[in-house]
Enzyme design. Structure first.
Site, PDB file in Angstrom:
ATOM      1  N   LEU A   9       0.840  -1.202   0.000  1.00 33.56           N
ATOM      2  CA  LEU A   9       0.000   0.000   0.000  1.00 33.56           C
ATOM      3  C   LEU A   9       0.875   1.250   0.000  1.00 33.56           C
ATOM      4  CD1 LEU A   9      -2.764  -1.000   2.565  1.00 33.56           C
ATOM      5  CD2 LEU A   9      -2.600  -1.469   0.109  1.00 33.56           C
ATOM      6  N   ALA A  11      -0.363   4.454  -1.660  1.00 36.25           N
ATOM      7  CA  ALA A  11      -1.102   5.516  -2.359  1.00 36.25           C
ATOM      8  C   ALA A  11      -1.432   6.716  -1.489  1.00 36.25           C
ATOM      9  CB  ALA A  11      -2.378   4.946  -2.963  1.00 36.25           C
ATOM     10  N   ARG A  16       0.829  14.000   6.990  1.00 27.16           N
ATOM     11  CA  ARG A  16       1.532  14.307   8.240  1.00 27.16           C
ATOM     12  C   ARG A  16       3.030  14.536   8.040  1.00 27.16           C
ATOM     13  NH1 ARG A  16      -1.326   9.225  11.130  1.00 27.16           N
ATOM     14  NH2 ARG A  16      -1.442   8.626   8.927  1.00 27.16           N
ATOM     15  N   ARG A 333      35.758  14.326  -7.653  1.00 30.41           N
ATOM     16  CA  ARG A 333      34.452  14.425  -8.311  1.00 30.41           C
ATOM     17  C   ARG A 333      34.291  13.281  -9.313  1.00 30.41           C
ATOM     18  NH1 ARG A 333      34.736  20.010 -10.660  1.00 30.41           N
ATOM     19  NH2 ARG A 333      32.790  19.347 -11.637  1.00 30.41           N
ATOM     20  N   TYR A 366      44.077  21.766  -8.853  1.00 26.05           N
ATOM     21  CA  TYR A 366      42.896  21.315  -9.586  1.00 26.05           C
ATOM     22  C   TYR A 366      43.319  20.500 -10.803  1.00 26.05           C
ATOM     23  CZ  TYR A 366      38.864  21.105 -12.591  1.00 26.05           C
ATOM     24  OH  TYR A 366      37.864  20.626 -13.400  1.00 26.05           O
ATOM     25  N   ALA A 423      58.601  26.124 -12.040  1.00 25.64           N
ATOM     26  CA  ALA A 423      57.524  26.690 -11.214  1.00 25.64           C
ATOM     27  C   ALA A 423      57.005  27.977 -11.835  1.00 25.64           C
ATOM     28  CB  ALA A 423      58.048  26.957  -9.810  1.00 25.64           C
ATOM     29  N   ARG A 440      57.483  31.762 -18.344  1.00 25.24           N
ATOM     30  CA  ARG A 440      57.144  32.850 -17.430  1.00 25.24           C
ATOM     31  C   ARG A 440      58.042  34.033 -17.771  1.00 25.24           C
ATOM     32  NH1 ARG A 440      60.040  29.407 -12.733  1.00 25.24           N
ATOM     33  NH2 ARG A 440      62.122  30.275 -12.956  1.00 25.24           N
TER      34      ARG A 440
HETATM   35  C1  UD1 Z   1      -2.780   2.014   9.510  1.00 32.54           C
HETATM   36  C2  UD1 Z   1      -3.840   1.081  10.141  1.00 32.54           C
HETATM   37  C3  UD1 Z   1      -3.566   0.983  11.637  1.00 32.54           C
HETATM   38  C4  UD1 Z   1      -2.143   0.486  11.882  1.00 32.54           C
HETATM   39  C5  UD1 Z   1      -1.140   1.354  11.138  1.00 32.54           C
HETATM   40  C6  UD1 Z   1       0.238   0.708  11.198  1.00 32.54           C
HETATM   41  C7  UD1 Z   1      -5.869   1.339   8.823  1.00 32.54           C
HETATM   42  C8  UD1 Z   1      -7.221   1.927   8.766  1.00 32.54           C
HETATM   43  N1  UD1 Z   1      -5.155   1.606   9.907  1.00 32.54           N
HETATM   44  O1  UD1 Z   1      -2.963   3.301  10.076  1.00 32.54           O
HETATM   45  O2  UD1 Z   1      -4.492   0.081  12.224  1.00 32.54           O
HETATM   46  O3  UD1 Z   1      -1.873   0.468  13.255  1.00 32.54           O
HETATM   47  O4  UD1 Z   1      -1.485   1.488   9.757  1.00 32.54           O
HETATM   48  O5  UD1 Z   1       1.240   1.539  10.696  1.00 32.54           O
HETATM   49  O6  UD1 Z   1      -5.482   0.611   7.918  1.00 32.54           O
HETATM   50  N2  UD1 Z   1      -2.847   3.971   1.925  1.00 32.54           N
HETATM   51  C9  UD1 Z   1      -3.274   3.850   0.631  1.00 32.54           C
HETATM   52  N3  UD1 Z   1      -4.501   4.303   0.301  1.00 32.54           N
HETATM   53  C10 UD1 Z   1      -5.348   4.886   1.185  1.00 32.54           C
HETATM   54  C11 UD1 Z   1      -4.907   5.005   2.525  1.00 32.54           C
HETATM   55  C12 UD1 Z   1      -3.656   4.538   2.865  1.00 32.54           C
HETATM   56  O7  UD1 Z   1      -2.554   3.329  -0.219  1.00 32.54           O
HETATM   57  O8  UD1 Z   1      -6.444   5.262   0.790  1.00 32.54           O
HETATM   58  C13 UD1 Z   1      -1.517   3.465   2.282  1.00 32.54           C
HETATM   59  C14 UD1 Z   1      -0.557   4.553   2.774  1.00 32.54           C
HETATM   60  O9  UD1 Z   1       0.230   5.055   1.716  1.00 32.54           O
HETATM   61  C15 UD1 Z   1       0.282   3.818   3.790  1.00 32.54           C
HETATM   62  C16 UD1 Z   1      -0.616   2.691   4.275  1.00 32.54           C
HETATM   63  O10 UD1 Z   1      -1.645   2.562   3.346  1.00 32.54           O
HETATM   64  O11 UD1 Z   1       1.440   3.268   3.225  1.00 32.54           O
HETATM   65  C17 UD1 Z   1      -1.190   2.968   5.660  1.00 32.54           C
HETATM   66  O12 UD1 Z   1      -1.939   4.167   5.637  1.00 32.54           O
HETATM   67  P1  UD1 Z   1      -1.814   5.263   6.760  1.00 32.54           P
HETATM   68  O13 UD1 Z   1      -2.682   6.397   6.416  1.00 32.54           O
HETATM   69  O14 UD1 Z   1      -0.400   5.549   7.061  1.00 32.54           O
HETATM   70  O15 UD1 Z   1      -2.501   4.454   7.949  1.00 32.54           O
HETATM   71  P2  UD1 Z   1      -2.276   4.639   9.505  1.00 32.54           P
HETATM   72  O16 UD1 Z   1      -3.079   5.784   9.972  1.00 32.54           O
HETATM   73  O17 UD1 Z   1      -0.843   4.642   9.814  1.00 32.54           O
HETATM   74 CA    CA Z   2       1.017   4.691   8.625  1.00 29.06          CA
END
Ligand code: UD1
Ligand code: CA
Length: 456
Positions: A9, A11, A16, A333, A366, A423, A440
């Protein structure tokens, strides 16, 4: 064997983080978080890896390339909705699916394997990876019934005071029976504090339908860290750094202060090499045995052989052969290629140049776009004048030449072997073998000039 799929996941925007950079691309020990996650999924031998990407998807896809398949989540409606996007790819497949968050960079392949094993042994429909957290703030809480069996997971924002007090957290990593997962995702609603489709709700639904749901608790709770903000990012870096440094020390590398030594994941270092504090080793750097890497050195994407000493210097995309020494305060470099036993002293800059065996460039010099042979001595303050304001030109200096201090070598120019340059010379023409070149103005002494001085 049961086929294994990973859904990563990645997306969520990562609000934050307060960043222009997409969350899962923030680096931990020099590597984007999602890179660490996919590394581990690969090591755990997944048959397929599907990454869910959203806004900024091109960048994540560009970074991961062919290592993953991709599905797009147009709107970030929650983690269950995110997994749902992989429906077309996976829904009708028999097998086990691991769901991993792109923001948990400390998770290891070992843990993924143990989770999958635990899941299969229990013949579970779903197994969640949990951990005890001293401070569970921000994580989903794992709610267990009287028998100790997992009942459900409650998000912080939806938790009662009693639920919020629970210290067992959801790490965001799960193992599912693939067909059960996709069948259940359809049933997840969004009536909760955040109006999102929560993936952890799948656990409760499966359980209520009579399926076996299980939890596997992490031994090393450090792995649970989910990076949502910069504070957690720094913590993830700290833990990853400690892990990497620990492994190098076990392999025979002396690290004077492991807390203040910054080595990226793909760097390799040979035994008996000593590394002083505040050193950064980045990218695909390879360092041999018996080297000394002094305080405040930064080395990126370079190959350093054995017995090389580097003091407070910066080395980028360069190669250094056995026994050479550099610094303090010099800069190699990209494209610098130093052969054996080269000496580079203080305040020397080298760019796109090869330096032959046993050649010495001691001070304030250099060297750019050049080819230097063996046993050459380059005097203090020499400049290889390689740029005419429009084009770069090459200088060649052959074996055993002695270049006097404060020489300008105006490229293109060739200095043949066994030559001397006086030199202060500005060399515009080629110097033939065995010659002395002086370029020189002659000195003029004005006798008795002192009496004309105005203040007398
Ligand atoms: C989530 C869990 C929480 C867990 C925590 C662990 C849920 C509702 N909560 O919370 O229980 O303790 O992870 O770290 O799942 N993401 C998507 N699409 C979305 C939302 C999120 O791809 O629509 C991905 C984010 O990029 C991320 C991951 O899912 O990599 C987790 O999402 P995030 O919003 O960080 O969830 P947490 O609030 O941390
Ligand atoms: Ca998270």
């Amino acid at each position: 064997m049961n086929p294994k799929y990973a859904v990563v996941l990645a997306a969520g925007q990562g609000t934050r983080m307060k960043s222009k950079l997409y969350k899962v691309l923030h680096p931990v020990a020099g590597k984007p978080m999602v890179g660490h996650v996919v590394d581990q999924a690969e090591e755990a031998k997944m048959d397929r890896i599907v990454t869910v990407v959203g806004v900024g998807a091109e960048k994540v896809q560009e970074y991961l390339g062919e290592r993953s398949e991709y599905v797009i989540q147009e709107e970030q409606l929650g983690t269950a909705h995110a997994v749902m996007q992989a429906k077309e790819q996976l829904a009708d497949k028999q097998g086990t699916t691991l769901v991993i968050c792109g923001d948990t960079p400390l998770l290891t392949a070992d843990t993924l394997n143990q989770l999958a094993m635990h899941h299969e042994m229990n013949k579970a429909k779903a197994t969640v990876l949990t951990a005890y957290a001293q401070d569970p703030t921000g994580y989903g809480r794992v709610i267990r019934g009287e028998s100790g069996a997992v009942e459900k997971i409650v998000e912080q924002k939806d938790a009662s005071t009693e639920e919020a007090a629970v210290k067992e957290i959801n790490t965001g990593t799960y193992c599912f029976d693939n067909e059960a997962l996709f069948a259940t995702l359809e049933k997840v609603g969004n009536e909760n504090a955040q109006g999102e489709y929560y993936l952890p709700d799948v656990i409760e639904i499966l359980k209520n339908e009579g399926g076996i749901v299980s939890a596997y608790q992490l031994e090393n709770k450090e792995e649970a860290l989910g990076v949502n903000d910069r504070v957690a990012l720094a913590e993830a870096n700290r833990v990853m750094r400690a892990r990497i440094n620990h492994a190098h020390m076990k392999n025979g590398v002396s690290i004077i202060d492991p807390v203040a030594t910054y080595i990226e994941r793909d760097v390799q270092i040979g035994a008996d090499t000593v590394i002083e504090p505040n050193v950064y080793l980045k990218g695909k750097t390879l360092i041999g045995e018996d080297c000394f890497i002094g305080a405040h050195s930064v080395i990126r994407d370079s190959r350093i052989a054995n017995g090389v000493s580097i003091t407070s210097s910066t080395i980028e995309e360069s190669t250094i052969a056995n026994g050479s020494d550099i610094g303090p305060n010099s800069h190699l470099r990209p494209g610098s290629d130093l052969k054996e036993d080269v000496h580079i002293g203080n305040y020397v800059e080298i760019k796109k140049a090869s330096i032959g065996k046993n050649t010495k460039i001691g001070h304030l010099t250099y060297v750019g776009d050049a080819e230097l042979g063996e046993n050459i001595n380059v005097g203090c303050g020499t400049v290889f004048v390689n740029y005419d304001g429009k084009d770069k030109h090459k200088a060649i200096v052959k074996d055993n030449s002695f270049i006097g201090c404060n020489t300008n070598l105006i490229a293109p120019v060739t200095v043949e072997e066994n030559t001397y340059i006086a030199a202060g010379s500005t060399i515009t023409d080629n110097v033939p073998s065995k010659a002395l070149a002086i370029a020189r103005a002659r000195q003029v002494n004005k006798e008795d000039y002192f009496k004309n001085m105005p203040h007398k």
